[in-house]
Design an enzyme around this catalytic site. Structure first.
Site, PDB file in Angstrom:
ATOM      1  N   HIS A 168       0.846  -1.199   0.000  1.00 57.25           N
ATOM      2  CA  HIS A 168       0.000   0.000   0.000  1.00 57.25           C
ATOM      3  C   HIS A 168       0.888   1.259   0.000  1.00 57.25           C
ATOM      4  CE1 HIS A 168      -2.976  -2.682   2.396  1.00 57.25           C
ATOM      5  NE2 HIS A 168      -3.526  -2.508   1.217  1.00 57.25           N
ATOM      6  N   LYS A 171     -16.927  -7.089   7.396  1.00 63.19           N
ATOM      7  CA  LYS A 171     -15.680  -7.776   7.046  1.00 63.19           C
ATOM      8  C   LYS A 171     -14.911  -8.391   8.220  1.00 63.19           C
ATOM      9  CE  LYS A 171     -13.081  -7.309   2.876  1.00 63.19           C
ATOM     10  NZ  LYS A 171     -11.847  -6.808   2.280  1.00 63.19           N
ATOM     11  N   ARG A 173      -2.379  -6.199  -8.394  1.00 67.24           N
ATOM     12  CA  ARG A 173      -1.221  -7.063  -8.172  1.00 67.24           C
ATOM     13  C   ARG A 173      -1.146  -8.128  -9.264  1.00 67.24           C
ATOM     14  NH1 ARG A 173      -3.171  -7.760  -2.171  1.00 67.24           N
ATOM     15  NH2 ARG A 173      -5.035  -7.398  -3.399  1.00 67.24           N
ATOM     16  N   SER A 198      -2.688  -7.855   3.031  1.00 68.52           N
ATOM     17  CA  SER A 198      -2.873  -7.765   4.478  1.00 68.52           C
ATOM     18  C   SER A 198      -3.227  -9.143   5.038  1.00 68.52           C
ATOM     19  CB  SER A 198      -3.986  -6.769   4.808  1.00 68.52           C
ATOM     20  OG  SER A 198      -3.697  -5.508   4.287  1.00 68.52           O
TER      21      SER A 198
HETATM   22  P1  ADP Z   1      -9.808  -3.935  -0.199  1.00 74.64           P
HETATM   23  O1  ADP Z   1     -10.555  -4.722   0.832  1.00 74.64           O
HETATM   24  O2  ADP Z   1     -10.527  -2.714  -0.682  1.00 74.64           O
HETATM   25  O3  ADP Z   1      -9.244  -4.749  -1.327  1.00 74.64           O
HETATM   26  P2  ADP Z   1      -7.057  -3.681   0.682  1.00 74.64           P
HETATM   27  O4  ADP Z   1      -6.523  -2.929   1.844  1.00 74.64           O
HETATM   28  O5  ADP Z   1      -6.819  -5.146   0.635  1.00 74.64           O
HETATM   29  O6  ADP Z   1      -8.601  -3.318   0.639  1.00 74.64           O
HETATM   30  O7  ADP Z   1      -6.503  -3.061  -0.668  1.00 74.64           O
HETATM   31  C1  ADP Z   1      -6.729  -1.728  -1.012  1.00 74.64           C
HETATM   32  C2  ADP Z   1      -6.189  -1.473  -2.410  1.00 74.64           C
HETATM   33  O8  ADP Z   1      -4.775  -1.632  -2.392  1.00 74.64           O
HETATM   34  C3  ADP Z   1      -6.708  -2.448  -3.480  1.00 74.64           C
HETATM   35  O9  ADP Z   1      -6.821  -1.736  -4.703  1.00 74.64           O
HETATM   36  C4  ADP Z   1      -5.619  -3.465  -3.589  1.00 74.64           C
HETATM   37  O10 ADP Z   1      -5.581  -4.054  -4.880  1.00 74.64           O
HETATM   38  C5  ADP Z   1      -4.398  -2.592  -3.356  1.00 74.64           C
HETATM   39  N1  ADP Z   1      -3.286  -3.374  -2.800  1.00 74.64           N
HETATM   40  C6  ADP Z   1      -3.319  -4.250  -1.781  1.00 74.64           C
HETATM   41  N2  ADP Z   1      -2.103  -4.787  -1.554  1.00 74.64           N
HETATM   42  C7  ADP Z   1      -1.280  -4.235  -2.489  1.00 74.64           C
HETATM   43  C8  ADP Z   1       0.101  -4.388  -2.819  1.00 74.64           C
HETATM   44  N3  ADP Z   1       0.869  -5.274  -2.182  1.00 74.64           N
HETATM   45  N4  ADP Z   1       0.611  -3.650  -3.826  1.00 74.64           N
HETATM   46  C9  ADP Z   1      -0.193  -2.791  -4.511  1.00 74.64           C
HETATM   47  N5  ADP Z   1      -1.500  -2.603  -4.273  1.00 74.64           N
HETATM   48  C10 ADP Z   1      -2.044  -3.319  -3.273  1.00 74.64           C
END
Ligand code: ADP
Length: 173
Positions: A22, A46, A95, A133
């Site tokens: 992130h 969630k 990703r 995460s």
């Molecule tokens: P959500 O539940 O909305 O997917 P996340 O916190 O898992 O929430 O992810 C938020 C955003 O960040 C999403 O667009 C996800 O694809 C992106 N994201 C998550 N992990 C990564 C990463 N390792 N690298 C780049 N983008 C990421």
């Protein structure tokens, strides 16, 4: 003479917790806009490991050094939040191909709901393209090493929180 519009982007997500993946995205997007609002989804459905306030606090600490980044939270429709905040852009990360289908659906629905707001995708940094995460929580719960994948203060919080739970019971997200 035309007045220049302030470009505000919203980066929505669960951030349960924030990872270096992130943060890599935030670091690459922030220079492209005037303000980047990282928006934590307050979604009771969630079953997150951390409360919205805890997730926001971890994000604030990890983005303290980026001047034009702000951390906020939202409930309900993302596009309504984005409109309220005056945003013209939604940032999402991609990703692997597996992210694509869901992200495409969301982007097209959001475009239908708010045609004036554009969704922009950034590719994950190579080093973080496997990182989520959910995976970080699973690895920590099983006693694995996640240094370099999350900020040190997030790692400490994860250890503290998951030490109190039986291994393998990390929540999704
Ligand atoms: P959500 O539940 O909305 O997917 P996340 O916190 O898992 O929430 O992810 C938020 C955003 O960040 C999403 O667009 C996800 O694809 C992106 N994201 C998550 N992990 C990564 C990463 N390792 N690298 C780049 N983008 C990421």
């Amino acid at each position: 003479m035309s007045t220049q519009r302030v470009r505000i982007a919203v980066y929505p997500g669960s951030f349960d917790p924030v990872t270096n993946g992130h943060l890599d995205l935030i670091g690459r997007c922030a220079p492209l806009v005037d303000r980047l609002i990282v928006a934590v989804l307050r979604n009771a459905g969630k079953q997150p490991l951390f409360s919205p306030e805890e997730r926001m606090e971890m994000l604030r600490e990890a983005t303290r050094h980026v001047a034009n980044v702000e951390v906020d939270s939202f409930d309900g429709l993302l596009v309504e939040f984005a409109r309220r905040r005056g945003a013209c852009l939604l940032l999402r990360g991609i990703r692997a191909i597996s992210d694509y289908e869901y992200e495409l659906q969301m982007a097209l629905m959001n475009r239908r709901l708010a045609p004036e707001i554009e969704t922009v995708f950034m590719m994950a940094g190579e080093a973080y393209s496997f990182l989520s995460s959910r995976l970080v929580k699973e690895v920590i719960a099983l006693g694995g090493d996640v240094s370099g994948l999350v900020p040190p203060q997030v790692e400490a919080k994860l250890k503290q929180r998951l030490a109190a739970k039986p291994a393998g019971r990390a929540s999704a997200g």
